[in-house]
Write a protein that holds these residues in place. Structure first.
Motif, mmCIF file in Angstrom:
data_model
loop_
_atom_site.group_PDB
_atom_site.id
_atom_site.type_symbol
_atom_site.label_atom_id
_atom_site.label_comp_id
_atom_site.label_asym_id
_atom_site.label_seq_id
_atom_site.Cartn_x
_atom_site.Cartn_y
_atom_site.Cartn_z
ATOM 1 N N ASP A 26 -21.452 -7.380 76.831
ATOM 2 C CA ASP A 26 -21.922 -6.196 77.553
ATOM 3 C C ASP A 26 -22.415 -6.555 78.950
ATOM 4 O O ASP A 26 -22.137 -5.857 79.922
ATOM 5 N N LYS A 29 -19.440 -7.413 81.169
ATOM 6 C CA LYS A 29 -18.756 -6.186 81.598
ATOM 7 C C LYS A 29 -19.522 -5.510 82.726
ATOM 8 O O LYS A 29 -18.931 -5.025 83.684
ATOM 9 N N GLU A 89 -12.421 -0.404 78.503
ATOM 10 C CA GLU A 89 -13.579 -1.255 78.805
ATOM 11 C C GLU A 89 -14.469 -0.618 79.860
ATOM 12 O O GLU A 89 -15.692 -0.609 79.735
ATOM 13 N N GLY A 93 -18.963 3.289 76.140
ATOM 14 C CA GLY A 93 -20.297 3.877 76.108
ATOM 15 C C GLY A 93 -20.372 5.241 76.751
ATOM 16 O O GLY A 93 -21.446 5.826 76.852
#
Length: 149
Positions: A26, A29, A89, A93
């Protein structure tokens, strides 16, 4: 995790310092998005020879066809230069969810869902289009919508 935000002194350059024993996926990213200058608010898409910045909230879904990825809004279809996994990607979320090998949908654009044979679903979008949700992606969709088990 401790987060510290400081205002630089006049003349100092803005900087981000990350101190972690182990960098998680995370965090990597997030760093990639910061370096690329990309975020979840807008996406660069191509219309003929010009580049447009389209708010991601206006994108209903992404579809991969013939090694090209297209972003669909209510009125338009744009080509992206990103691969579907890169978009997945980038929008992780958010309201976007992978629904098949070839598509990612904005769940806020779904008007209603209808069960189909073999465990698949049909998502009817707010623009009147129908797209298929493959059965392997249905559990994640239900989880994201807060329905089912």
């Amino acid at each position: 995790m401790k987060i510290t935000i400081e205002t630089p002194l006049p003349g100092e350059e803005d900087e981000i310092i990350i101190k972690m024993a182990t960098l998680s996926d995370d965090v990597l990213k997030m760093v990639r998005r910061l370096k690329d200058g990309t975020g979840k608010d807008t996406m660069a898409v191509y219309e003929d020879e010009s580049i447009r910045m389209v708010p991601t909230r206006d994108i209903l879904y992404f579809d991969a066809t013939d090694n090209r990825v297209f972003a669909y809004t209510r009125e338009n279809c744009f080509e992206t230069r990103k691969k579907l996994f890169e978009i997945e990607e980038l929008l992780a979320g958010s309201a976007f969810l992978r629904i098949s090998k070839n598509a990612i949908v904005n769940i806020k654009a779904i008007d209603h869902l209808s069960p189909e044979f073999n465990g698949r679903f049909i998502a009817s979008l707010k623009n009147g289009e129908d797209i298929i949700i493959s059965r392997g992606y249905v559990p994640e969709l239900k989880k994201k919508l807060g329905i089912g088990k």
